[in-house]
Design a protein around this motif. Sequence first.
Motif, short mmCIF file in Angstrom:
data_model
loop_
_atom_site.label_atom_id
_atom_site.label_comp_id
_atom_site.label_asym_id
_atom_site.label_seq_id
_atom_site.Cartn_x
_atom_site.Cartn_y
_atom_site.Cartn_z
N ARG A 51 -7.69 -3.93 1.00
CA ARG A 51 -6.90 -3.03 0.42
C ARG A 51 -6.97 -1.56 0.60
NH1 ARG A 51 -7.74 -5.08 -4.54
NH2 ARG A 51 -7.00 -6.87 -4.08
N GLU A 52 -8.18 -1.12 0.26
CA GLU A 52 -8.55 0.30 0.54
C GLU A 52 -8.49 0.60 2.23
OE1 GLU A 52 -12.51 1.06 -0.44
OE2 GLU A 52 -12.10 0.44 -2.57
N ARG A 53 -8.54 -0.05 3.10
CA ARG A 53 -8.51 0.27 4.58
C ARG A 53 -6.69 0.58 4.53
NH1 ARG A 53 -11.35 -3.48 6.83
NH2 ARG A 53 -9.40 -5.03 6.90
N GLU A 54 -5.78 -0.46 4.23
CA GLU A 54 -4.23 -0.31 4.02
C GLU A 54 -3.84 0.80 3.38
OE1 GLU A 54 -2.88 -4.02 2.69
OE2 GLU A 54 -3.79 -5.05 4.45
N ALA A 55 -4.44 1.16 2.29
CA ALA A 55 -4.15 2.43 1.53
C ALA A 55 -4.48 3.72 2.21
CB ALA A 55 -4.95 2.24 -0.03
N SER A 56 -5.42 3.61 2.85
CA SER A 56 -5.67 4.94 3.51
C SER A 56 -4.75 5.06 4.69
CB SER A 56 -7.42 4.89 4.33
OG SER A 56 -7.53 4.00 5.23
N LYS A 57 -4.40 3.95 5.54
CA LYS A 57 -3.57 4.10 6.39
C LYS A 57 -2.14 4.53 6.19
CE LYS A 57 -5.50 0.31 9.38
NZ LYS A 57 -5.29 -0.94 9.92
N ASN A 58 -1.68 4.23 4.83
CA ASN A 58 -0.32 4.51 4.56
C ASN A 58 -0.63 5.21 3.11
OD1 ASN A 58 0.85 3.10 6.45
ND2 ASN A 58 0.67 1.13 5.45
N PRO A 59 -0.99 6.27 2.85
CA PRO A 59 -1.15 6.97 1.71
C PRO A 59 0.23 7.19 0.98
CG PRO A 59 -1.35 8.91 3.35
CD PRO A 59 -1.27 7.53 4.21
N GLU A 60 -0.04 7.16 -0.43
CA GLU A 60 1.39 7.40 -1.17
C GLU A 60 1.60 8.84 -1.21
OE1 GLU A 60 1.23 5.60 -4.98
OE2 GLU A 60 0.08 3.64 -4.23
#
Length: 122
Positions: A51-60
Motif C-alpha cells: 500500500r505504501e509503495r502504491e501510494a508513493s507512485k501515485n501521490p494524492e
Amino acid sequence: KDGAVDRCVDSSRYFVLRIENANGRHMFIGMAFNERNDAFDFNTSLEDAKREREASKNPEPQLPGLDKDYSIKEGEKIRVKIKSINGEEPKRKSKASASSGKKISGSFLKPSSKDTKKRNDA
C-alpha cells in the motif's frame, strides 16, 4: 519487483520467496510460520508495504490551504454564544444575582435516567 513474496494457496502460514540475482536468475524458497499470529503479522506487513509503495507512485494532490496554521495562539480566546431553546439569548449572571440566592433557569436539560448511576438503598 512485484511478486517477491507470495502466500501459498492452501495455507495461511506458508509463504514463497522469489530471490533473483543481478543476472536475472531466480530461485524460490519456502517459508513457514509455526504460529498463525506470526503469519498474520507478516502478511499484514506485506500488505502495508504494498500500500505504501502504491501510494508513493501515485501521490494524492495537495489541496490549497492545508498548509495554514489554524491553531489558537497564546492569549487568544474563543467566545461562543449559545441561544436557549426558545431562541432567546440566555441572560448573564451578575455577581449581585448570584449572591442574592435567586435561581436562574438555564437552557440545559437534566441527564437521562440511563446516564445516572442508580443507588442501592439498603
